[in-house]
Design an enzyme around this catalytic site. Structure first.
Site, PDB file in Angstrom:
ATOM      1  N   CYS A   1       0.838  -1.192   0.000  1.00  0.00           N
ATOM      2  CA  CYS A   1       0.000   0.000   0.000  1.00  0.00           C
ATOM      3  C   CYS A   1       0.876   1.245   0.000  1.00  0.00           C
ATOM      4  O   CYS A   1       1.902   1.282   0.670  1.00  0.00           O
ATOM      5  CB  CYS A   1      -0.910   0.041   1.234  1.00  0.00           C
ATOM      6  SG  CYS A   1      -2.288  -1.093   1.135  1.00  0.00           S
ATOM      7  N   GLN A   2       0.455   2.241  -0.751  1.00  0.00           N
ATOM      8  CA  GLN A   2       1.167   3.514  -0.806  1.00  0.00           C
ATOM      9  C   GLN A   2       1.135   4.194   0.562  1.00  0.00           C
ATOM     10  O   GLN A   2       2.121   4.742   1.018  1.00  0.00           O
ATOM     11  CB  GLN A   2       0.499   4.398  -1.861  1.00  0.00           C
ATOM     12  CG  GLN A   2       1.057   5.790  -1.968  1.00  0.00           C
ATOM     13  CD  GLN A   2       0.322   6.601  -3.026  1.00  0.00           C
ATOM     14  OE1 GLN A   2      -0.286   6.049  -3.941  1.00  0.00           O
ATOM     15  NE2 GLN A   2       0.382   7.902  -2.904  1.00  0.00           N
TER      16      GLN A   2
END
Length: 138
Positions: free
Chosen positions: A51-52
């Site tokens: 996930c960013q």
């Protein structure tokens, strides 16, 4: 409610919006309603890889059903995880594993996210399913 019924409900809700700005606002509002995760679960082992932004996901078993709690440091991501928890929390592991995620494509979510957020979405679903697999292995 079954996973399929919840997904159909979400598809209906998203069909009421005319454009993606309204849908983004709705997703952000969903994130605001996400139950606060206990700080003891905001640990590295609960971080979703890929996930960013930071997303913590925790699961517990209650009466044969997985109960998920989550949080994120990004408002849009928090809304996305709230949407997923609405679908998968309080469901049996076999139902989670059997469920498809076509509703994500039907509401157009993946195509309206940046590539890194879309990858994060896939990682969130994968982690939810991994919790279900782990539960079945016990």
């Amino acid at each position: 409610m079954t996973i399929k019924e919840i997904q159909e409900e979400i598809i209906d809700e998203f069909s009421m919006f005319d454009d993606w700005m309204e849908r983004y606002e709705y997703i952000i509002d969903l994130g605001k309603s996400l139950a606060i995760i206990d700080s003891e679960y905001k640990v590295d082992e609960n971080l979703i890889k890929g996930c960013q932004s930071k997303v913590w996901l925790h699961s517990e078993l209650n009466n044969d059903k997985l109960i998920f709690t989550a949080d994120s440091d990004a408002i849009l991501t928090k809304g996305i995880v709230a949407l997923l928890l609405r679908v998968f929390s309080e469901q049996k592991s076999e139902d989670i594993l059997a469920a498809d995620t076509a509703f994500i494509d039907e509401i157009g979510l993946k195509e309206h996210l940046s590539p890194t957020r879309a990858n994060g979405l896939v990682s969130m679903v994968k982690q939810i399913k991994m919790y279900a697999i782990a539960l079945q292995a016990k």
